[in-house]
Design an enzyme around this catalytic site. Sequence first.
Site, short mmCIF file in Angstrom:
data_model
loop_
_atom_site.label_atom_id
_atom_site.label_comp_id
_atom_site.label_asym_id
_atom_site.label_seq_id
_atom_site.Cartn_x
_atom_site.Cartn_y
_atom_site.Cartn_z
N CYS A 212 0.81 -1.22 0.00
CA CYS A 212 0.00 0.00 0.00
C CYS A 212 0.85 1.28 0.00
O CYS A 212 0.31 2.38 -0.15
CB CYS A 212 -0.97 0.00 1.17
N HIS B 69 -3.46 6.86 2.01
CA HIS B 69 -3.86 5.52 1.55
C HIS B 69 -5.27 5.23 2.06
O HIS B 69 -5.60 5.51 3.21
CB HIS B 69 -2.86 4.49 2.08
N ASN C 131 -10.31 -0.71 -0.38
CA ASN C 131 -8.85 -0.56 -0.30
C ASN C 131 -8.23 -1.23 -1.54
O ASN C 131 -8.35 -2.44 -1.69
CB ASN C 131 -8.37 -1.23 0.99
C1 LIG Z 1 -9.92 -4.70 10.15
C2 LIG Z 1 -10.62 -3.67 11.00
C3 LIG Z 1 -11.73 -3.01 10.21
C4 LIG Z 1 -11.27 -4.36 12.21
O1 LIG Z 1 -11.91 -3.38 13.00
P1 LIG Z 1 -11.64 -3.31 14.58
O2 LIG Z 1 -12.48 -2.24 15.09
O3 LIG Z 1 -10.15 -3.19 14.77
O4 LIG Z 1 -12.17 -4.74 15.04
P2 LIG Z 1 -11.54 -5.78 16.06
O5 LIG Z 1 -10.65 -6.72 15.32
O6 LIG Z 1 -10.98 -5.06 17.26
O7 LIG Z 1 -12.83 -6.52 16.49
C5 LIG Z 1 -13.91 -5.88 17.16
C6 LIG Z 1 -15.10 -6.81 17.21
O8 LIG Z 1 -15.61 -7.04 15.88
C7 LIG Z 1 -15.58 -8.45 15.55
N1 LIG Z 1 -15.14 -8.56 14.16
C8 LIG Z 1 -13.87 -8.63 13.68
N2 LIG Z 1 -13.90 -8.69 12.34
C9 LIG Z 1 -15.22 -8.67 11.97
C10 LIG Z 1 -15.87 -8.67 10.73
N3 LIG Z 1 -15.20 -8.74 9.57
N4 LIG Z 1 -17.22 -8.59 10.73
C11 LIG Z 1 -17.93 -8.54 11.88
N5 LIG Z 1 -17.34 -8.52 13.10
C12 LIG Z 1 -15.99 -8.58 13.14
C13 LIG Z 1 -14.56 -9.05 16.50
O9 LIG Z 1 -14.84 -10.42 16.72
C14 LIG Z 1 -14.78 -8.21 17.75
O10 LIG Z 1 -15.94 -8.67 18.43
P3 LIG Z 1 -16.05 -8.61 20.04
O11 LIG Z 1 -15.99 -7.14 20.40
O12 LIG Z 1 -17.36 -9.25 20.31
O13 LIG Z 1 -14.87 -9.39 20.54
C15 LIG Z 1 -9.65 -2.59 11.50
O14 LIG Z 1 -8.77 -3.14 12.46
C16 LIG Z 1 -8.82 -1.99 10.40
O15 LIG Z 1 -9.34 -1.43 9.45
N6 LIG Z 1 -7.52 -2.00 10.51
C17 LIG Z 1 -6.66 -1.32 9.57
C18 LIG Z 1 -6.06 -2.31 8.71
C19 LIG Z 1 -6.00 -2.02 7.26
O16 LIG Z 1 -6.72 -1.26 6.70
N7 LIG Z 1 -5.10 -2.73 6.62
C20 LIG Z 1 -4.98 -2.73 5.23
C21 LIG Z 1 -3.61 -2.53 4.78
S1 LIG Z 1 -3.01 -0.94 5.16
#
Ligand SMILES: CC(C)(COP(=O)(O)OP(=O)(O)OC[C@H]1O[C@@H](n2cnc3c(N)ncnc32)[C@H](O)[C@@H]1OP(=O)(O)O)[C@@H](O)C(=O)NCCC(=O)NCCS
Length: 333
Positions: A122, A258, A289
């Site tokens: 990215c 990004h 993305n």
């Molecule tokens: C991936 C991303 C959207 C997840 O969001 P988050 O708020 O960090 O979510 P978490 O992993 O902390 O999980 C929070 C809750 O949602 C749930 N959850 C995780 N992924 C899920 C999904 N795809 N759909 C529904 N629920 C989900 C988890 O089980 C957790 O549940 P709980 O609170 O009951 O335990 C976020 O971390 C993100 O965007 N990160 C940046 C990464 C990125 O963009 N990378 C690309 C390359 S740069």
Amino acid sequence: MTTLTTTEAGRFSRISGIGGYRSEHAVPNEALVGPIDSSDEWIRQRTGIVTRHRAGKDVGVLEMSEEAAVEAIANAGLKPEDIGGIIIATVTFGIPTPSAASALTTRLGTGPVPAWDISAACAGYCYAIAQADGLVRSGTMDNILVVGVEKLSDFVDPTDRSISFLLGDGAGAVVVSSSETPGISASVWGSKGENWETIRVTNSFLSLKDDPEAPFPTLRQDGPSVFRWAVWEMADVARQALEAAGVAPEDLGAFIPHQANMRIIDELAKQLKLPESVKIGRDIADNGNTSAASIPLATERLLRENPDLHGKLALQIGFGAGLVYGAQVVVLP
Ligand SMILES: CC(C)(COP(=O)(O)OP(=O)(O)OC[C@H]1O[C@@H](n2cnc3c(N)ncnc32)[C@H](O)[C@@H]1OP(=O)(O)O)[C@@H](O)C(=O)NCCC(=O)NCCS
């Protein structure tokens, strides 16, 4: 001793043209939520993504690159034979060698110019801009085509909850040309190899050779770690890029990070204390993305929707698997 003759000093570079390719296949959240036990509401709230565009079976990295490149070259007022080199930033070409860039020379009709691919996920587009800027300023080339392109849908596991639902396909291209005034600032770029595993494919392609039962490699990430790194450390990198350019937040016309997550974009804008007047790239809402393609596609859209931004300053910052990052301030074409 004879002094070596080198290329010209005192040259500058700028982005002279831009183009993009977006597939007509918009994939809504609803189409993906079943196998990952998610919902349209969860994805919208946590990421800001409403749809992502995915290319059809017959459209690959080369087809998307060609469409975006043809548009960028025409937008720069140039012809393929004016292009002196091609850099393609991609991690999804799927062929380790030869490069996608080499194939693009014949598709475009540039002639036998230097052409190569780079792997910086990215951050790939910002890495390629850093290279193109250096090559133009050193006098090595007058016009370089830079393409950021991904067909991420080929590396998606529909049952993966960590990253699959974020990803889209597309290509963005620019031409970097010689300029009488500075149009690209010094790049702030780097890597954090200790976090090599944070965003990755599940297994090496070589594992398929050893074990025909091995799964096809697909993408995974530790989302919360990437989120924290992006928000905290990338804000600092963005500040360093502004400082290197001698530019204050209020001098910017646009901020084009990004397109990883709308919450990351909002948080970075807040930490940088960007005034209301700065337009922010938010292509992620309907394009998802697209890794190396995300910044040039977001730029192309901002310019289309805000013609007053032509000639204004934009801070761009890419970050992702490696972990790697790159940022610079550019004059918008
Ligand atoms: C991936 C991303 C959207 C997840 O969001 P988050 O708020 O960090 O979510 P978490 O992993 O902390 O999980 C929070 C809750 O949602 C749930 N959850 C995780 N992924 C899920 C999904 N795809 N759909 C529904 N629920 C989900 C988890 O089980 C957790 O549940 P709980 O609170 O009951 O335990 C976020 O971390 C993100 O965007 N990160 C940046 C990464 C990125 O963009 N990378 C690309 C390359 S740069």
